[in-house]
Design an enzyme around this catalytic site. Structure first.
Site, PDB file in Angstrom:
ATOM      1  CG  HIS A 264      -8.578   5.495 -22.275  1.00  0.00           C
ATOM      2  ND1 HIS A 264      -8.227   6.231 -23.381  1.00  0.00           N
ATOM      3  CD2 HIS A 264      -7.820   5.963 -21.262  1.00  0.00           C
ATOM      4  CE1 HIS A 264      -7.292   7.112 -23.044  1.00  0.00           C
ATOM      5  NE2 HIS A 264      -7.020   6.966 -21.757  1.00  0.00           N
TER       6      HIS A 264
ATOM      7  CG  ASP B 233      -7.530  -0.508 -24.151  1.00  0.00           C
ATOM      8  OD1 ASP B 233      -6.339  -0.710 -23.839  1.00  0.00           O
ATOM      9  OD2 ASP B 233      -8.085   0.601 -24.045  1.00  0.00           O
TER      10      ASP B 233
ATOM     11  CD  GLN C 109      -4.509   1.439 -17.051  1.00  0.00           C
ATOM     12  OE1 GLN C 109      -3.791   0.997 -16.157  1.00  0.00           O
ATOM     13  NE2 GLN C 109      -4.355   2.671 -17.523  1.00  0.00           N
TER      14      GLN C 109
HETATM   15  N1  PLP Z   1      -6.741   2.375 -22.893  1.00  0.00           N
HETATM   16  C1  PLP Z   1      -6.715   2.442 -21.563  1.00  0.00           C
HETATM   17  C2  PLP Z   1      -7.580   1.511 -20.760  1.00  0.00           C
HETATM   18  C3  PLP Z   1      -5.901   3.373 -20.916  1.00  0.00           C
HETATM   19  O1  PLP Z   1      -5.883   3.433 -19.583  1.00  0.00           O
HETATM   20  C4  PLP Z   1      -5.099   4.227 -21.708  1.00  0.00           C
HETATM   21  C5  PLP Z   1      -4.273   5.267 -21.069  1.00  0.00           C
HETATM   22  O2  PLP Z   1      -4.510   5.676 -19.951  1.00  0.00           O
HETATM   23  C6  PLP Z   1      -5.143   4.097 -23.095  1.00  0.00           C
HETATM   24  C7  PLP Z   1      -5.977   3.169 -23.651  1.00  0.00           C
HETATM   25  C8  PLP Z   1      -4.315   4.958 -23.977  1.00  0.00           C
HETATM   26  O3  PLP Z   1      -2.965   4.684 -23.791  1.00  0.00           O
HETATM   27  P1  PLP Z   1      -1.865   5.600 -24.488  1.00  0.00           P
HETATM   28  O4  PLP Z   1      -2.182   7.016 -24.077  1.00  0.00           O
HETATM   29  O5  PLP Z   1      -0.581   5.116 -23.899  1.00  0.00           O
HETATM   30  O6  PLP Z   1      -1.973   5.387 -25.939  1.00  0.00           O
END
Ligand code: PLP
Length: 422
Positions: A139, A216, A219
């Site tokens: 992401h 991370d 998900q």
């Molecule tokens: N990492 C992953 C794999 C995500 O799917 C997301 C959000 O969709 C994030 C990080 C970022 O999350 P947030 O926007 O809640 O900080």
């Protein structure tokens, strides 16, 4: 992981009763809504999840019964609020399998958690000539902070490629990992493909070259039991709003010895032991990383969400969603002109696809008319779109309240897309 496999076996042999989605759905008031005259079918859980009444009630109770600032007041309300806030941390630490509560820092979400590590650990440890290793399925939140850190420090960002099925190419990981690698940042589950990555293997290899690994878990944490010690990670991040909790609250797990040695990320009230104009002594963990008044109701709401998930059982949630995903994969494959994006060895939460007949945004629009909420776009993972040679995809993502009926309604809508556009 051995525990999780045992839990899965129990589930498959029927020892653990399966989730009852009908009962679960009754806990989520919004799922009774209609959209354009049709019952809501919510399949955008990777973007954010809906909230059970227990979470809504916990937040309302905080404001109606014990609203006060934490860690500051001697008065009754402040003590009750402080106890609830500290209890939320205890629950979060237990949920992630942390050794001690102070290994969990409350942040705004996965994005802020990653930024905290990049700014604090990264600036301290990453020097010119060093390397940071990420993957081709991250992401943007797990790309951009490392890009900025590399630019500032003179380090190099390396990217482990993914294959046509959406799996990480582990031979390339092995090739790119070396003694210059300072940090590996990898997603547990891809939000664009649903791929589940082999974190234990990655963590063990990373440690063998003396680097640390950030996972991370945005998900993964909503979909499967997570234990940071079993995974062997040094940092783990996730977002409350993707785990049936409120927005604006997230978690950073970090090994205590690492967090202890890291400088503050933000500064101000609450993160200090003492302040004079000459010198400030920082507070201990976790307050060193929680400057200012925290998101109190967010932490309380998240704790209620974790209680809710624990009450269902993450092993049962995982088994339910696995079954649903298998059902959805075969139902989607039968839609003419539809192509699944990737076929990962292990998938959780997400199925992405494109259709010959229509652009993902048109697919999203037609489905919306039918009351079906999916995501269309690049999902903040533009490098994944580039890898698969598409500008965007349609993405259905599942949660514990979704049913086969939801999948059937989705598929009906996709036939309608073909009828309109093909
Ligand atoms: N990492 C992953 C794999 C995500 O799917 C997301 C959000 O969709 C994030 C990080 C970022 O999350 P947030 O926007 O809640 O900080």
């Amino acid at each position: 992981m051995a525990v999780n496999m045992a839990q899965e076996t129990r589930q498959e042999t029927g020892e653990v009763p399966p989730l009852d989605p009908a009962r679960i759905r009754a806990d989520f008031p919004i799922l009774a809504a209609t959209v354009h005259g049709n019952p809501l079918v919510y399949l955008d859980n990777a973007a954010t999840t809906q909230k059970p009444r227990a979470v809504l009630d916990a937040i309302a109770r905080y404001y109606t019964e014990y609203n006060a600032n934490v860690h500051r007041g001697v008065h009754y309300l402040s003590q009750v609020a402080t106890e609830a806030y500290d209890e939320a941390r205890r629950k979060a630490a237990a949920f992630l399998g942390a050794t001690v509560d102070c290994e969990v820092i409350f942040t705004r979400g996965a994005t802020e958690s990653i930024n905290l590590v990049a700014h604090s650990y990264g600036r301290q440890h990453v020097l010119p000539g060093d390397e940071i290793l990420i993957t081709g399925m991250e992401h943007h939140s797990n790309i951009v902070p490392w890009q900025i850190l590399c630019k500032e420090s003179g380090a190099t960002l390396r990217v482990v490629p993914i294959d046509d099925d959406g799996n990480l190419i582990m031979e390339e990981f092995d090739r790119l990992l070396n003694e210059r690698t300072r940090l590996v940042a990898v997603t547990h589950v891809s939000n664009a493909l649903g791929t589940v990555n082999p974190i234990r293997d990655i963590a063990a290899k990373t440690h063998a070259v003396g680097a640390v690994v950030l996972v991370d878990g945005a998900q993964s944490a909503p979909h499967m039991p997570v234990n940071v010690r079993e995974l062997g990670c040094d940092f783990f991040v996730c977002s409350g709003h993707k785990m049936y909790g409120p927005t604006g609250i997230g978690l950073l797990y970090g090994r205590a010895e690492l967090l202890d040695a890291m400088p503050p990320y933000q500064s101000g009230g609450d993160m200090i032991l003492s302040v004079t104009f000459e010198k400030t002594i920082y507070g201990r963990l976790p307050s060193k990383f929680e400057a200012g008044t925290p998101h109190i109701e967010g932490a309380i709401g998240l704790a209620a969400a974790l209680d809710y998930l624990n009450a269902q059982g993450l092993d049962r949630v995982a088994a339910h969603e696995r079954g649903l995903i298998r059902y959805a994969e075969s139902a989607l494959r039968a839609v003419p002109g539809l192509r699944l994006m990737g076929a990962p060895r292990q998938r959780a939460g997400v199925i992405a696809f494109t259709m010959d007949a229509a652009h993902p945004h048109d697919i999203g629009q037609v489905l919306d008319e039918a009351g079906v909420a999916i995501r269309a776009g690049h999902h903040c993972a533009q490098p994944v779109m580039k890898r698969f040679g598409v500008p965007a995809s349609a993405r259905a993502s599942f949660g514990l309240y979704n049913t086969r009926d939801d999948v059937d309604t989705l598929v009906q809508g996709l036939h309608e897309v073909n009828r309109i556009f093909a």
